[in-house]
Design an enzyme around this catalytic site. Structure first.
Site, mmCIF file in Angstrom:
data_model
loop_
_atom_site.group_PDB
_atom_site.id
_atom_site.type_symbol
_atom_site.label_atom_id
_atom_site.label_comp_id
_atom_site.label_asym_id
_atom_site.label_seq_id
_atom_site.Cartn_x
_atom_site.Cartn_y
_atom_site.Cartn_z
ATOM 1 N N LEU A 124 -1.866 5.365 -40.584
ATOM 2 C CA LEU A 124 -0.609 4.877 -40.015
ATOM 3 C C LEU A 124 0.524 5.873 -40.242
ATOM 4 O O LEU A 124 1.205 6.282 -39.305
ATOM 5 C CB LEU A 124 -0.255 3.515 -40.624
ATOM 6 C CG LEU A 124 1.094 2.917 -40.229
ATOM 7 C CD1 LEU A 124 1.146 2.636 -38.730
ATOM 8 C CD2 LEU A 124 1.377 1.634 -41.025
ATOM 9 N N SER A 157 -5.435 8.693 -47.463
ATOM 10 C CA SER A 157 -6.483 8.609 -48.474
ATOM 11 C C SER A 157 -7.833 8.739 -47.778
ATOM 12 O O SER A 157 -8.146 7.970 -46.873
ATOM 13 C CB SER A 157 -6.398 7.271 -49.210
ATOM 14 O OG SER A 157 -5.228 7.192 -49.982
ATOM 15 N N GLY A 338 2.907 6.580 -78.770
ATOM 16 C CA GLY A 338 3.595 7.758 -79.286
ATOM 17 C C GLY A 338 3.061 9.029 -78.649
ATOM 18 O O GLY A 338 2.689 9.056 -77.469
ATOM 19 N N GLU A 362 1.596 1.345 -49.087
ATOM 20 C CA GLU A 362 1.482 0.042 -48.411
ATOM 21 C C GLU A 362 2.872 -0.565 -48.176
ATOM 22 O O GLU A 362 3.043 -1.780 -48.142
ATOM 23 C CB GLU A 362 0.614 -0.936 -49.220
ATOM 24 C CG GLU A 362 -0.755 -0.413 -49.609
ATOM 25 C CD GLU A 362 -1.720 -0.344 -48.445
ATOM 26 O OE1 GLU A 362 -1.258 -0.339 -47.281
ATOM 27 O OE2 GLU A 362 -2.929 -0.273 -48.686
ATOM 28 N N ASN A 365 8.546 -0.399 -52.323
ATOM 29 C CA ASN A 365 9.090 -1.648 -52.841
ATOM 30 C C ASN A 365 10.497 -1.916 -52.327
ATOM 31 O O ASN A 365 10.959 -3.065 -52.340
ATOM 32 C CB ASN A 365 9.030 -1.650 -54.369
ATOM 33 C CG ASN A 365 7.617 -1.914 -54.864
ATOM 34 O OD1 ASN A 365 6.674 -2.020 -54.073
ATOM 35 N ND2 ASN A 365 7.461 -2.018 -56.172
#
Length: 381
Positions: A124, A157, A338, A362, A365
């Protein structure tokens, strides 16, 4: 209201978790160094029925629900988020073909998808259209020989690795109504690939541009109806967002599990780290983040399965909440390790790198917030 998994669902989770622990986790760092996932893995995955999770049994699939699938991807991501997420993309393509394809299309493509004889990628995004997916410019022209494609897809991908590319192309006017979906098989004339991208995370997963230069595919490779491709792509993304969220959740859970063990062994000032109240509070906060994310994810999956009103909004909200929480938890786990957390041997830094992209792909956010706000305003009054 029952929040418990059924016995079958618990078995699905345990099967995927066990498979990942045996076949993925021991090799995850090596595959990351090599920048690829051995194709010999996929037939083993398919033997468990994980190659066509949403595909009907008539075509060799498992016919599972979206909720069932989130359990699979959460469990697999506990071994390696990059591998689990790659499988989720393959399954997203299978779900699109099963839902929108003609009987002939399904009979041709779904059996090899389910056996994973052929690996599928979703195309896409383009170099100039990421969040604004409806602005894509890759064009497909109908000719006597078939559909002739010209354009470039980015951040794919499986680019150059997969066998089949489910591709959104422009066949008509500008905007979403001019977009269709065609299926392009590797080896098609005019199909080529860019070099492998050098990424922060998901390094086991080969990613490259997919290039179309007068690439011709048969007319029958059109998926569904002409002009409906954008709707197909967005429908696929509802489930894809749940899977990406589930993969983030599994990775973060693995990081927290490792941190709990580490804090019971590592000593400072004469006590193990898990005896310091301030650090106990941080563990509690991380547990709350993951448990609340898990509950919300499964509710969103249930809404998508049942066709409940607002399912798309809930998928967007779940993707945003879960991936944000998961990255925060993984990052905190690194901090609690750490200096050792920064070393590859402990595995936490890989999870942090892998999970960062889940907040981007996808649909970023930020776009999830936009989808949520628009739905909320549309529901007003």
């Amino acid at each position: 209201m029952d929040f418990a998994l059924s016995g079958e669902q618990q078995a699905i989770f345990e099967m995927a978790e066990s498979f990942g622990a045996e076949h993925i986790a021991p090799h995850a760092r090596d595959w990351e160094r090599r920048g690829t996932i051995p194709k010999a893995l996929w037939p083993k995955v398919a033997e468990l029925g994980l190659g066509g999770l949403y595909v009907s049994e008539d075509y060799g699939g498992s016919g599972l629900s979206r909720l069932d699938a989130t359990l699979v991807f959460e469990a697999l991501a506990m071994s390696c988020p990059a591998v689990g997420a790659f499988l989720s993309i393959h399954n997203m393509c299978g779900g699109m073909i099963d839902r929108f394809g003609s009987a002939e299309t399904k009979a041709r493509w779904l059996p090899p998808l389910c056996t994973m004889e052929k690996i599928f990628s979703y195309c896409l995004t383009e170099p100039g259209s990421g969040s604004d997916a409806a602005a894509l410019r890759t064009r497909a022209e109908r000719t006597n020989e078939g559909w002739k494609l010209n354009g470039t897809k980015a951040f794919i991908s499986g680019g150059g690795y997969s066998d089949v590319y489910v591709t959104m192309v422009r066949t008509g006017e500008d905007g979403p109504k001019g977009i269709s979906t065609v299926i392009v098989e590797d080896g098609a004339p005019g199909l080529s690939f860019g070099g492998l991208e050098d990424k922060m995370g998901w390094r086991a997963q080969p990613t490259a541009q997919v290039l179309f230069d007068d690439c011709v595919v048969p007319h029958e490779n059109l998926l569904g109806e002409e002009g409906k491709g954008f709707a197909y792509a967005m429908a696929g993304l509802d489930g894809g967002r749940l899977n990406i969220a589930a993969s983030a959740l599994g990775g973060a859970q693995a990081a927290l599990d490792a941190t709990l063990l580490y804090m019971g062994e590592r000593k400072a000032f004469g006590r193990t780290l898990d005896q310091f109240q301030a650090l106990q509070f941080r563990l509690a906060e991380m547990e709350v983040k993951l448990q609340s994310a898990r509950t919300f994810l499964r509710q969103a999956a249930w809404k998508l399965d049942t066709g409940a009103p607002g399912a798309t909004k809930f998928c967007a909200m779940a993707k945003m909440l879960v991936t944000d929480n998961a990255f925060e938890v993984a990052n905190q786990c690194l901090q609690l390790h750490g200096g050792y957390g920064y070393l590859a041997d402990y595995g936490v830094e890989k999870i942090v790198r892998d999970l960062r992209v889940h907040q981007i792909l996808e649909g970023t956010n930020e776009i999830m917030r936009l989808i949520t706000a628009r739905a909320l305003l549309a529901e007003r009054g």
